[in-house]
Design an enzyme around this catalytic site. Structure first.
Site, mmCIF file in Angstrom:
data_model
loop_
_atom_site.group_PDB
_atom_site.id
_atom_site.type_symbol
_atom_site.label_atom_id
_atom_site.label_comp_id
_atom_site.label_asym_id
_atom_site.label_seq_id
_atom_site.Cartn_x
_atom_site.Cartn_y
_atom_site.Cartn_z
ATOM 1 C CG ASP A 80 7.128 -1.131 2.932
ATOM 2 O OD1 ASP A 80 7.597 -0.102 3.367
ATOM 3 O OD2 ASP A 80 6.832 -1.394 1.644
ATOM 4 C CG ASP A 121 3.471 -3.982 0.077
ATOM 5 O OD1 ASP A 121 3.539 -5.025 -0.756
ATOM 6 O OD2 ASP A 121 3.577 -2.907 -0.178
HETATM 7 N N1 LIG Z 1 -5.882 -8.038 -0.360
HETATM 8 C C1 LIG Z 1 -6.350 -6.868 -0.667
HETATM 9 N N2 LIG Z 1 -7.606 -6.234 -0.623
HETATM 10 C C2 LIG Z 1 -7.968 -5.108 -0.994
HETATM 11 N N3 LIG Z 1 -7.247 -4.284 -1.368
HETATM 12 C C3 LIG Z 1 -5.703 -4.547 -1.473
HETATM 13 C C4 LIG Z 1 -5.345 -5.905 -1.091
HETATM 14 N N4 LIG Z 1 -4.026 -6.028 -1.445
HETATM 15 C C5 LIG Z 1 -3.756 -4.790 -1.746
HETATM 16 N N5 LIG Z 1 -4.817 -3.935 -2.090
HETATM 17 C C6 LIG Z 1 -4.743 -2.432 -2.498
HETATM 18 O O1 LIG Z 1 -3.707 -2.264 -3.282
HETATM 19 C C7 LIG Z 1 -2.533 -1.398 -2.654
HETATM 20 C C8 LIG Z 1 -1.352 -1.839 -2.905
HETATM 21 O O2 LIG Z 1 -1.067 -3.066 -2.651
HETATM 22 P P1 LIG Z 1 0.172 -3.269 -1.868
HETATM 23 O O3 LIG Z 1 0.296 -4.860 -1.543
HETATM 24 O O4 LIG Z 1 0.685 -2.358 -0.904
HETATM 25 O O5 LIG Z 1 1.207 -3.193 -3.318
HETATM 26 P P2 LIG Z 1 2.594 -2.322 -3.507
HETATM 27 O O6 LIG Z 1 3.778 -3.433 -3.450
HETATM 28 O O7 LIG Z 1 2.227 -1.744 -4.508
HETATM 29 O O8 LIG Z 1 2.451 -1.188 -2.441
HETATM 30 C C9 LIG Z 1 -3.068 -1.311 -1.395
HETATM 31 O O9 LIG Z 1 -2.619 0.234 -0.473
HETATM 32 C C10 LIG Z 1 -4.584 -1.664 -1.198
HETATM 33 O O10 LIG Z 1 -5.175 -0.288 -1.422
HETATM 34 MG MG LIG Z 2 2.090 -1.328 -0.449
#
Ligand SMILES: Nc1ncnc2c1ncn2[C@@H]1O[C@H](COP(=O)(O)OP(=O)(O)O)[C@@H](O)[C@H]1O
Ligand SMILES: [Mg+2]
Length: 269
Positions: free
Chosen positions: A193, A209
């Protein structure tokens, strides 16, 4: 005479009190109803007890399957990702778990699948992190919760790459290609992804993610890799010169670009 058993009622405020930590957004009804259900509070309780968490701060993101919050662990910022048990998009999750040999034989109730998803993201991040890749270090998971390194500075997460004016797009493009190569060769994974939404940028790219990431022997691995390459090329095509997708596929895998309509496997070059 048999008496009616009083039903053990779930009392949100009492349960949060019992946790003994502050949850900043817990009084927002939507967050409370969608995210902090009984199972999640129980998992949080365990994590607090084991000192993985001291407080849950502001919401960073509400996605299709999970919410991400800034949290505190004894004075250090951490990120906590909570997969929603009630309202996660269940159907898209299934497709990735099926076909992953690490998750064969598991029970496939909705809850189990969501727990497996959190565990899968943890193990994918761990594999990538141990291979030296630029991903958040995962610390612990329990049920539907994943706690990991916070990618940001002074309590603010690094922005998603889509919102960044890249100073040198060609350099960042190469860094992302190197990530895909190292992820494939050193961690045996395909992100599946990869896009400007799942790359955070703070001087250099950080990759997040990985719940849907698959091992390179997944039946749809090459299909996912082709899509990752296409996404990245699409983003960079208006920002710098991009490489041919077939050439990139070969650079990453060492295989000729497979025509997936006709055959599922690439051949050795
Ligand atoms: N380890 C992290 N540190 C800082 N921000 C994070 C982190 N993990 C996720 N985020 C924030 O949260 C958002 C969504 O996380 P993500 O893992 O992409 O979940 P989703 O499956 O909802 O897309 C990211 O775009 C980022 O802005
Ligand atoms: Mg994401």
């Amino acid at each position: 005479m048999k008496r009616d058993q009083p039903e053990k009622e779930f009392n949100f405020d009492r349960e949060v009190d019992r946790l003994g930590i502050r949850i900043k957004d817990a009084n927002q009804l939507k967050v409370r109803d969608d995210v902090f259900d009984e199972i999640t509070l129980l998992a949080l309780y365990k994590l607090v007890h084991k000192k993985w968490l001291s407080a849950i701060g502001g919401s960073i993101s509400t996605g299709k399957e999970a919410n991400v919050f800034l949290a505190d662990r004894e004075g250090t910022d951490v990120a906590i990702k909570i997969y929603r048990i009630r309202t996660a998009n269940f159907n898209t999750m299934n497709e990735y778990i099926l076909g992953d040999r690490r998750f064969t034989g598991m029970r496939k109730s909705r809850k189990d699948l969501i727990f497996a998803w959190a565990k899968k993201e943890f193990s994918n991040l761990k594999r990538a992190h141990e291979a030296g890749l630029s991903v958040p270090e995962p610390y612990v998971w329990d049920r539907n919760i994943l706690i990991m390194e916070f990618m940001g500075a002074e309590g603010r997460p690094y922005p998603q790459m889509r919102n960044v004016d890249l100073e040198d797009a060609a350099v960042t493009y190469e860094e992302i290609i190197s990530f895909m190569i190292d992820l494939y060769k050193n961690a045996g994974l395909i992100h599946a992804d990869l896009s400007e939404f799942n790359i955070l940028f703070g001087e250099r790219p950080f990759f997040i993610d990985m719940g849907q990431s698959v091992t390179t022997d997944h039946p749809r691995a090459f299909q996912f890799l082709k899509r990752d390459i296409a996404n990245i090329n699409h983003f960079f095509s208006s920002r710098c010169e991009v490489k041919d997708e077939r050439e990139l596929f070969t650079r990453i895998t060492g295989l000729v670009f497979p025509d997936l309509d006709k055959e599922q496997q690439g051949k050795k070059v």
